[in-house]
Design a protein around this motif. Sequence first.
Motif, PDB file in Angstrom:
ATOM      1  N   LEU A 297     -54.704 121.657   1.517  1.00 33.01           N
ATOM      2  CA  LEU A 297     -56.037 121.582   2.112  1.00 33.01           C
ATOM      3  C   LEU A 297     -56.739 122.937   2.053  1.00 33.01           C
ATOM      4  O   LEU A 297     -57.908 123.029   1.642  1.00 33.01           O
ATOM      5  CB  LEU A 297     -55.930 121.106   3.564  1.00 33.01           C
ATOM      6  CG  LEU A 297     -57.245 120.985   4.337  1.00 33.01           C
ATOM      7  CD1 LEU A 297     -58.147 119.931   3.714  1.00 33.01           C
ATOM      8  CD2 LEU A 297     -56.962 120.660   5.796  1.00 33.01           C
ATOM      9  N   LEU A 298     -56.054 123.994   2.459  1.00 39.83           N
ATOM     10  CA  LEU A 298     -56.660 125.327   2.461  1.00 39.83           C
ATOM     11  C   LEU A 298     -57.021 125.790   1.056  1.00 39.83           C
ATOM     12  O   LEU A 298     -58.110 126.341   0.840  1.00 39.83           O
ATOM     13  CB  LEU A 298     -55.736 126.332   3.145  1.00 39.83           C
ATOM     14  CG  LEU A 298     -55.571 126.148   4.653  1.00 39.83           C
ATOM     15  CD1 LEU A 298     -54.515 127.105   5.205  1.00 39.83           C
ATOM     16  CD2 LEU A 298     -56.894 126.311   5.386  1.00 39.83           C
ATOM     17  N   VAL A 299     -56.132 125.582   0.102  1.00 36.69           N
ATOM     18  CA  VAL A 299     -56.423 125.970  -1.279  1.00 36.69           C
ATOM     19  C   VAL A 299     -57.644 125.215  -1.788  1.00 36.69           C
ATOM     20  O   VAL A 299     -58.538 125.793  -2.419  1.00 36.69           O
ATOM     21  CB  VAL A 299     -55.204 125.740  -2.201  1.00 36.69           C
ATOM     22  CG1 VAL A 299     -55.582 125.829  -3.665  1.00 36.69           C
ATOM     23  CG2 VAL A 299     -54.096 126.733  -1.869  1.00 36.69           C
ATOM     24  N   THR A 300     -57.692 123.922  -1.512  1.00 38.95           N
ATOM     25  CA  THR A 300     -58.805 123.104  -1.992  1.00 38.95           C
ATOM     26  C   THR A 300     -60.129 123.543  -1.381  1.00 38.95           C
ATOM     27  O   THR A 300     -61.113 123.771  -2.093  1.00 38.95           O
ATOM     28  CB  THR A 300     -58.546 121.615  -1.692  1.00 38.95           C
ATOM     29  OG1 THR A 300     -57.345 121.217  -2.376  1.00 38.95           O
ATOM     30  CG2 THR A 300     -59.698 120.744  -2.151  1.00 38.95           C
ATOM     31  N   VAL A 301     -60.162 123.670  -0.069  1.00 41.25           N
ATOM     32  CA  VAL A 301     -61.418 123.970   0.627  1.00 41.25           C
ATOM     33  C   VAL A 301     -61.857 125.425   0.419  1.00 41.25           C
ATOM     34  O   VAL A 301     -63.040 125.682   0.166  1.00 41.25           O
ATOM     35  CB  VAL A 301     -61.283 123.642   2.133  1.00 41.25           C
ATOM     36  CG1 VAL A 301     -62.481 124.137   2.920  1.00 41.25           C
ATOM     37  CG2 VAL A 301     -61.101 122.140   2.320  1.00 41.25           C
ATOM     38  N   LEU A 302     -60.915 126.355   0.499  1.00 38.63           N
ATOM     39  CA  LEU A 302     -61.285 127.768   0.449  1.00 38.63           C
ATOM     40  C   LEU A 302     -61.379 128.345  -0.960  1.00 38.63           C
ATOM     41  O   LEU A 302     -62.146 129.287  -1.183  1.00 38.63           O
ATOM     42  CB  LEU A 302     -60.293 128.598   1.275  1.00 38.63           C
ATOM     43  CG  LEU A 302     -60.216 128.253   2.760  1.00 38.63           C
ATOM     44  CD1 LEU A 302     -59.144 129.088   3.439  1.00 38.63           C
ATOM     45  CD2 LEU A 302     -61.569 128.413   3.443  1.00 38.63           C
TER      46      LEU A 302
ATOM     47  N   PHE B 278     -55.632 129.558  -9.099  1.00 41.11           N
ATOM     48  CA  PHE B 278     -55.600 129.250  -7.664  1.00 41.11           C
ATOM     49  C   PHE B 278     -55.110 127.834  -7.385  1.00 41.11           C
ATOM     50  O   PHE B 278     -54.745 127.526  -6.253  1.00 41.11           O
ATOM     51  CB  PHE B 278     -56.966 129.462  -7.031  1.00 41.11           C
ATOM     52  CG  PHE B 278     -57.418 130.899  -7.006  1.00 41.11           C
ATOM     53  CD1 PHE B 278     -56.515 131.949  -7.028  1.00 41.11           C
ATOM     54  CD2 PHE B 278     -58.761 131.199  -6.953  1.00 41.11           C
ATOM     55  CE1 PHE B 278     -56.930 133.272  -7.000  1.00 41.11           C
ATOM     56  CE2 PHE B 278     -59.199 132.519  -6.918  1.00 41.11           C
ATOM     57  CZ  PHE B 278     -58.286 133.554  -6.939  1.00 41.11           C
ATOM     58  N   SER B 279     -55.106 126.991  -8.397  1.00 36.55           N
ATOM     59  CA  SER B 279     -54.613 125.626  -8.205  1.00 36.55           C
ATOM     60  C   SER B 279     -53.086 125.558  -8.168  1.00 36.55           C
ATOM     61  O   SER B 279     -52.517 124.583  -7.685  1.00 36.55           O
ATOM     62  CB  SER B 279     -55.151 124.712  -9.309  1.00 36.55           C
ATOM     63  OG  SER B 279     -54.749 123.389  -9.101  1.00 36.55           O
ATOM     64  N   TRP B 280     -52.411 126.585  -8.664  1.00 35.48           N
ATOM     65  CA  TRP B 280     -50.941 126.557  -8.696  1.00 35.48           C
ATOM     66  C   TRP B 280     -50.307 126.369  -7.321  1.00 35.48           C
ATOM     67  O   TRP B 280     -49.375 125.564  -7.189  1.00 35.48           O
ATOM     68  CB  TRP B 280     -50.375 127.781  -9.406  1.00 35.48           C
ATOM     69  CG  TRP B 280     -50.342 127.593 -10.890  1.00 35.48           C
ATOM     70  CD1 TRP B 280     -51.097 128.253 -11.820  1.00 35.48           C
ATOM     71  CD2 TRP B 280     -49.534 126.666 -11.628  1.00 35.48           C
ATOM     72  NE1 TRP B 280     -50.807 127.785 -13.088  1.00 35.48           N
ATOM     73  CE2 TRP B 280     -49.851 126.813 -12.998  1.00 35.48           C
ATOM     74  CE3 TRP B 280     -48.582 125.713 -11.263  1.00 35.48           C
ATOM     75  CZ2 TRP B 280     -49.240 126.060 -13.990  1.00 35.48           C
ATOM     76  CZ3 TRP B 280     -47.974 124.963 -12.258  1.00 35.48           C
ATOM     77  CH2 TRP B 280     -48.306 125.142 -13.602  1.00 35.48           C
ATOM     78  N   PRO B 281     -50.741 127.070  -6.266  1.00 33.52           N
ATOM     79  CA  PRO B 281     -50.123 126.817  -4.955  1.00 33.52           C
ATOM     80  C   PRO B 281     -50.288 125.364  -4.500  1.00 33.52           C
ATOM     81  O   PRO B 281     -49.373 124.782  -3.909  1.00 33.52           O
ATOM     82  CB  PRO B 281     -50.851 127.776  -4.015  1.00 33.52           C
ATOM     83  CG  PRO B 281     -51.373 128.857  -4.897  1.00 33.52           C
ATOM     84  CD  PRO B 281     -51.681 128.198  -6.212  1.00 33.52           C
ATOM     85  N   ARG B 282     -51.433 124.767  -4.797  1.00 30.18           N
ATOM     86  CA  ARG B 282     -51.653 123.364  -4.442  1.00 30.18           C
ATOM     87  C   ARG B 282     -50.730 122.473  -5.265  1.00 30.18           C
ATOM     88  O   ARG B 282     -50.120 121.540  -4.735  1.00 30.18           O
ATOM     89  CB  ARG B 282     -53.121 123.003  -4.669  1.00 30.18           C
ATOM     90  CG  ARG B 282     -53.457 121.584  -4.342  1.00 30.18           C
ATOM     91  CD  ARG B 282     -54.925 121.310  -4.498  1.00 30.18           C
ATOM     92  NE  ARG B 282     -55.385 121.544  -5.854  1.00 30.18           N
ATOM     93  CZ  ARG B 282     -56.647 121.464  -6.226  1.00 30.18           C
ATOM     94  NH1 ARG B 282     -57.578 121.172  -5.344  1.00 30.18           N
ATOM     95  NH2 ARG B 282     -56.984 121.681  -7.471  1.00 30.18           N
ATOM     96  N   THR B 283     -50.621 122.747  -6.553  1.00 29.19           N
ATOM     97  CA  THR B 283     -49.735 121.966  -7.422  1.00 29.19           C
ATOM     98  C   THR B 283     -48.295 122.054  -6.923  1.00 29.19           C
ATOM     99  O   THR B 283     -47.592 121.036  -6.841  1.00 29.19           O
ATOM    100  CB  THR B 283     -49.840 122.466  -8.874  1.00 29.19           C
ATOM    101  OG1 THR B 283     -51.190 122.290  -9.313  1.00 29.19           O
ATOM    102  CG2 THR B 283     -48.893 121.725  -9.797  1.00 29.19           C
ATOM    103  N   LEU B 284     -47.866 123.237  -6.560  1.00 32.31           N
ATOM    104  CA  LEU B 284     -46.497 123.413  -6.077  1.00 32.31           C
ATOM    105  C   LEU B 284     -46.306 122.790  -4.689  1.00 32.31           C
ATOM    106  O   LEU B 284     -45.231 122.259  -4.392  1.00 32.31           O
ATOM    107  CB  LEU B 284     -46.119 124.892  -6.090  1.00 32.31           C
ATOM    108  CG  LEU B 284     -46.096 125.515  -7.489  1.00 32.31           C
ATOM    109  CD1 LEU B 284     -45.832 127.011  -7.408  1.00 32.31           C
ATOM    110  CD2 LEU B 284     -45.092 124.822  -8.399  1.00 32.31           C
ATOM    111  N   SER B 285     -47.337 122.822  -3.851  1.00 31.20           N
ATOM    112  CA  SER B 285     -47.197 122.200  -2.524  1.00 31.20           C
ATOM    113  C   SER B 285     -47.091 120.686  -2.643  1.00 31.20           C
ATOM    114  O   SER B 285     -46.291 120.060  -1.939  1.00 31.20           O
ATOM    115  CB  SER B 285     -48.356 122.605  -1.600  1.00 31.20           C
ATOM    116  OG  SER B 285     -49.560 121.958  -1.938  1.00 31.20           O
ATOM    117  N   ILE B 286     -47.861 120.079  -3.533  1.00 29.56           N
ATOM    118  CA  ILE B 286     -47.769 118.632  -3.734  1.00 29.56           C
ATOM    119  C   ILE B 286     -46.424 118.271  -4.361  1.00 29.56           C
ATOM    120  O   ILE B 286     -45.800 117.270  -3.988  1.00 29.56           O
ATOM    121  CB  ILE B 286     -48.962 118.127  -4.572  1.00 29.56           C
ATOM    122  CG1 ILE B 286     -50.250 118.246  -3.755  1.00 29.56           C
ATOM    123  CG2 ILE B 286     -48.741 116.683  -5.040  1.00 29.56           C
ATOM    124  CD1 ILE B 286     -51.529 118.020  -4.542  1.00 29.56           C
TER     125      ILE B 286
END
Length: 149
Positions: free
Chosen positions: A93-98, A123-131
């Motif tokens: 959520l934070l990566v997406t919004v911020l 910046f999408s890598w942390p989101r990819t790894l979190s999912i």
Amino acid sequence: MDASQLFLLAWAGLIFWELGQIWLVQIVVYPLFAKVSEAEYVGYHRFYASRIPLPVIGPGFAGFLLPVPLAFFGPVVPLWMSAVNVVAGLIGLLVTVLLEIPRHNRLEQYGKNDATIAELTRFSWPRTLSITTSAAVTMAMLLSVFAMP
């Protein structure tokens, strides 16, 4: 099968959908942004943005937020599993919004910018790894709940 188990199964369907789509975005869609010409870029990005709400944005935000009710209303699983899912959702959520949404807005408003596209991808890598982490934990949850004794 009770309601908590059905909730877990529904969650699993969602997070595995997200897993496939985030990896497609990370290794195909975002790199393609750099391949579109400057003259066509704004139109391309607007076309992209107009088509992602149903398959990407809706499930994505559901995936970021549903770990909280799953922790309370899902089946009993080890606490660390619920905690990891909640933290992974918060990271996404934070990566997406911020980080991601502002860069998409910039690309749509001002057109192609290689530095912004590179940031979007990086910046999408942390989101990819979190999912990815959430999907792995969800598999462990499924095994914990449905494994034969």
